[in-house]
Design a protein around this motif. Structure first.
Motif, PDB file in Angstrom:
ATOM      1  N   VAL A   1       6.914   2.955  -2.315  1.00  0.00           N
ATOM      2  CA  VAL A   1       6.166   2.062  -3.204  1.00  0.00           C
ATOM      3  C   VAL A   1       6.299   0.634  -2.686  1.00  0.00           C
ATOM      4  CG1 VAL A   1       5.961   1.156  -5.550  1.00  0.00           C
ATOM      5  CG2 VAL A   1       6.533   3.571  -5.189  1.00  0.00           C
ATOM      6  N   VAL A   2       5.166  -0.022  -2.466  1.00  0.00           N
ATOM      7  CA  VAL A   2       5.159  -1.372  -1.899  1.00  0.00           C
ATOM      8  C   VAL A   2       4.389  -2.303  -2.830  1.00  0.00           C
ATOM      9  CG1 VAL A   2       4.627  -2.794   0.114  1.00  0.00           C
ATOM     10  CG2 VAL A   2       5.136  -0.353   0.410  1.00  0.00           C
ATOM     11  N   PRO A   3       5.082  -3.202  -3.548  1.00  0.00           N
ATOM     12  CA  PRO A   3       4.372  -4.205  -4.348  1.00  0.00           C
ATOM     13  C   PRO A   3       3.821  -5.291  -3.439  1.00  0.00           C
ATOM     14  CG  PRO A   3       6.727  -4.544  -4.528  1.00  0.00           C
ATOM     15  CD  PRO A   3       6.546  -3.315  -3.688  1.00  0.00           C
ATOM     16  N   MET A   4       2.713  -5.919  -3.866  1.00  0.00           N
ATOM     17  CA  MET A   4       2.035  -6.879  -2.997  1.00  0.00           C
ATOM     18  C   MET A   4       1.852  -8.253  -3.618  1.00  0.00           C
ATOM     19  SD  MET A   4      -0.841  -4.445  -1.204  1.00  0.00           S
ATOM     20  CE  MET A   4      -1.083  -3.357  -2.596  1.00  0.00           C
TER      21      MET A   4
ATOM     22  N   LEU B   1      -2.422   5.149  -1.504  1.00  0.00           N
ATOM     23  CA  LEU B   1      -2.854   5.062  -2.893  1.00  0.00           C
ATOM     24  C   LEU B   1      -2.643   3.629  -3.370  1.00  0.00           C
ATOM     25  CD1 LEU B   1      -3.724   6.425  -5.588  1.00  0.00           C
ATOM     26  CD2 LEU B   1      -1.300   6.850  -6.017  1.00  0.00           C
ATOM     27  N   LEU B   2      -3.691   3.036  -3.914  1.00  0.00           N
ATOM     28  CA  LEU B   2      -3.610   1.665  -4.424  1.00  0.00           C
ATOM     29  C   LEU B   2      -3.813   1.668  -5.928  1.00  0.00           C
ATOM     30  CD1 LEU B   2      -3.542  -1.453  -3.844  1.00  0.00           C
ATOM     31  CD2 LEU B   2      -6.039  -1.334  -3.796  1.00  0.00           C
ATOM     32  N   VAL B   3      -2.956   0.946  -6.629  1.00  0.00           N
ATOM     33  CA  VAL B   3      -3.072   0.795  -8.079  1.00  0.00           C
ATOM     34  C   VAL B   3      -3.136  -0.694  -8.403  1.00  0.00           C
ATOM     35  CG1 VAL B   3      -2.045   1.264 -10.337  1.00  0.00           C
ATOM     36  CG2 VAL B   3      -1.755   2.917  -8.469  1.00  0.00           C
ATOM     37  N   VAL B   4      -4.216  -1.086  -9.078  1.00  0.00           N
ATOM     38  CA  VAL B   4      -4.397  -2.475  -9.515  1.00  0.00           C
ATOM     39  C   VAL B   4      -4.648  -2.448 -11.017  1.00  0.00           C
ATOM     40  CG1 VAL B   4      -5.685  -4.616  -9.218  1.00  0.00           C
ATOM     41  CG2 VAL B   4      -5.469  -3.026  -7.291  1.00  0.00           C
ATOM     42  N   ALA B   5      -3.783  -3.106 -11.784  1.00  0.00           N
ATOM     43  CA  ALA B   5      -3.918  -3.104 -13.242  1.00  0.00           C
ATOM     44  C   ALA B   5      -3.977  -4.547 -13.740  1.00  0.00           C
ATOM     45  CB  ALA B   5      -2.756  -2.361 -13.889  1.00  0.00           C
ATOM     46  N   PRO B   6      -5.185  -5.115 -13.882  1.00  0.00           N
ATOM     47  CA  PRO B   6      -5.292  -6.481 -14.401  1.00  0.00           C
ATOM     48  C   PRO B   6      -4.922  -6.544 -15.877  1.00  0.00           C
ATOM     49  CG  PRO B   6      -7.466  -5.490 -14.194  1.00  0.00           C
ATOM     50  CD  PRO B   6      -6.489  -4.531 -13.565  1.00  0.00           C
ATOM     51  N   LEU B   7      -4.543  -7.726 -16.331  1.00  0.00           N
ATOM     52  CA  LEU B   7      -4.303  -7.934 -17.751  1.00  0.00           C
ATOM     53  C   LEU B   7      -5.608  -7.725 -18.520  1.00  0.00           C
ATOM     54  CD1 LEU B   7      -2.121 -11.175 -17.565  1.00  0.00           C
ATOM     55  CD2 LEU B   7      -1.324  -8.817 -17.828  1.00  0.00           C
TER      56      LEU B   7
ATOM     57  N   VAL C   1      -2.114 -10.372 -11.004  1.00  0.00           N
ATOM     58  CA  VAL C   1      -1.840  -8.944 -10.834  1.00  0.00           C
ATOM     59  C   VAL C   1      -0.666  -8.751  -9.880  1.00  0.00           C
ATOM     60  CG1 VAL C   1      -4.136  -8.016 -11.353  1.00  0.00           C
ATOM     61  CG2 VAL C   1      -3.629  -8.817  -9.053  1.00  0.00           C
ATOM     62  N   ASN C   2      -0.074  -7.582  -9.949  1.00  0.00           N
ATOM     63  CA  ASN C   2       0.909  -7.138  -8.954  1.00  0.00           C
ATOM     64  C   ASN C   2       0.443  -5.780  -8.436  1.00  0.00           C
ATOM     65  OD1 ASN C   2       3.104  -6.658  -7.313  1.00  0.00           O
ATOM     66  ND2 ASN C   2       4.521  -6.191  -8.972  1.00  0.00           N
ATOM     67  N   PRO C   3      -0.494  -5.781  -7.489  1.00  0.00           N
ATOM     68  CA  PRO C   3      -0.997  -4.503  -6.949  1.00  0.00           C
ATOM     69  C   PRO C   3       0.122  -3.734  -6.245  1.00  0.00           C
ATOM     70  CG  PRO C   3      -2.390  -6.340  -6.301  1.00  0.00           C
ATOM     71  CD  PRO C   3      -1.121  -6.920  -6.826  1.00  0.00           C
ATOM     72  N   VAL C   4       0.036  -2.420  -6.317  1.00  0.00           N
ATOM     73  CA  VAL C   4       1.061  -1.565  -5.740  1.00  0.00           C
ATOM     74  C   VAL C   4       0.422  -0.545  -4.797  1.00  0.00           C
ATOM     75  CG1 VAL C   4       2.845   0.153  -6.244  1.00  0.00           C
ATOM     76  CG2 VAL C   4       2.607  -1.846  -7.709  1.00  0.00           C
ATOM     77  N   ALA C   5       0.962  -0.441  -3.590  1.00  0.00           N
ATOM     78  CA  ALA C   5       0.559   0.592  -2.646  1.00  0.00           C
ATOM     79  C   ALA C   5       1.625   1.679  -2.631  1.00  0.00           C
ATOM     80  CB  ALA C   5       0.399   0.004  -1.247  1.00  0.00           C
ATOM     81  N   ILE C   6       1.194   2.937  -2.594  1.00  0.00           N
ATOM     82  CA  ILE C   6       2.120   4.066  -2.549  1.00  0.00           C
ATOM     83  C   ILE C   6       1.747   4.912  -1.344  1.00  0.00           C
ATOM     84  CG2 ILE C   6       3.149   5.978  -3.837  1.00  0.00           C
ATOM     85  CD1 ILE C   6       1.995   4.672  -6.393  1.00  0.00           C
ATOM     86  N   LEU C   7       2.702   5.041  -0.410  1.00  0.00           N
ATOM     87  CA  LEU C   7       2.451   5.793   0.822  1.00  0.00           C
ATOM     88  C   LEU C   7       3.048   7.197   0.735  1.00  0.00           C
ATOM     89  CD1 LEU C   7       2.355   2.649   1.664  1.00  0.00           C
ATOM     90  CD2 LEU C   7       2.582   3.561   3.973  1.00  0.00           C
TER      91      LEU C   7
END
Length: 315
Positions: free
Chosen positions: A61-64, A293-299, A309-315
């Motif tokens: 899991v990599v936060p961006m 896998l990219l997850v972006v969850a805006p307020l 945002v704090n987008p997260v990549a999951i490899l």
């Protein structure tokens, strides 16, 4: 690997306003989706999200998000706020609590954020041809608000151009062209496709940490407008980067942020700005793959033109 003629400026070639307007019309997707204020996010279906989960192999899991930056600087003219609003003075009944306050004028160069479709208008029009004056006022946006987007779960693709070129970073002012994207796909073993979120690494954060901050409004690496037709043809759902996607100085006469106008206003593609892509670059290099896998969850901000945002990549 560039479309710039030998000896030409790094941000070139120059583009006239007339040529830009023709380009805008050629990539425009107005009227394509019933849920127009979601724009290109309409491309990402449940099936796209399911396929994106198949890119996860080892669960890294990599936060961006960049750190919340409260210090002024040449790239942070309006610093974010963070202060304690309650220091936990003990009062009955226990327990005591500590509280803090956060605020940011986040549409700048320091806060990692998402641009919603209400953020950018061109010639007075928002995405889908809506008149900006009729849909955005002091109360916020009534069309294209970030609350209409919701979370995005999609396949992310890292276009790690410094890794491809064997350099530490792209110098500010260096334009990224369609040919650069095609060469990166070949070198990195990945192809940008329908519903993908494309993240461009220029190495800006590494350069900042080694050489110090500068004003990205004056000089930044990013996409040249001539690259947008290829991204439109690939039917991307999201663009992001460690800058704000635009090369600066702008190659387009009279326009400071032409890629913003093409992506957000013409194509309905939201933008992720000011990502820290250095950890993701290292993780992708170690894994030997550049899709994830990219997850972006805006307020959920009704009327908001975007969101930190704090987008997260999951490899």
């Amino acid at each position: 690997m560039s479309d710039v003629p030998a000896g030409g400026p790094a941000n070139g070639p120059a583009v006239s306003r007339e040529e830009f307007d023709a380009l805008f019309a050629s990539v425009r997707t107005w009227g394509r989706w019933a849920a127009a204020d979601r724009g290109a996010w309409n491309r990402v279906t449940a099936e796209h999200a399911r396929r994106a989960t198949a890119t996860v192999r080892d669960g890294t899991v990599v936060p961006m998000a960049r750190p919340w930056d409260t210090r002024p600087g040449p790239d942070n003219a309006k610093p974010a706020l963070h202060y304690m609003s309650d220091l936990g003075d003990v009062q009955a009944p226990e327990p005591s609590v500590h509280k803090d306050f956060l605020a940011a004028d986040y549409h700048g160069k320091a806060v990692t954020h998402l641009d919603a479709l209400s953020h950018v208008a061109y010639r007075g029009r928002l995405y889908d041809g809506r008149a900006a004056r009729d849909h955005v006022d002091a109360a916020g946006a009534r069309f294209g608000a970030v609350s209409a987007l919701g979370p995005l779960v999609a396949r992310g693709v890292l276009v790690d151009l410094p890794a491809v070129l064997g350099v530490e970073w792209l110098e500010p002012g260096r334009a990224v062209h369609a040919r650069d994207l095609v060469a990166a796909e070949e070198a990195l073993g990945v192809t940008v496709g329908d519903g993908d979120a494309v993240l461009l690494r220029s190495g800006a954060l590494r350069r900042r940490r080694e050489l110090g901050p500068w004003n990205p409004d004056a000089a930044s690496a990013g996409w040249h407008v001539h690259a947008l037709p290829l991204l439109a043809e690939r039917a991307v759902a999201l663009l992001g980067g460690d800058g704000d996607s635009d090369v600066r100085p702008s190659p387009v006469e009279g326009l400071h942020s032409p890629v913003h106008a093409l992506a957000v206003t013409a194509m309905g593609v939201p933008l992720l700005d000011n990502l820290d892509l250095e950890p993701l670059s290292a993780a992708c290099a170690e894994a030997g793959r550049y899709a994830f896998l990219l997850v972006v969850a805006p307020l959920n901000v009704p009327g908001g033109t975007g969101s930190p945002v704090n987008p997260v990549a999951i490899l």
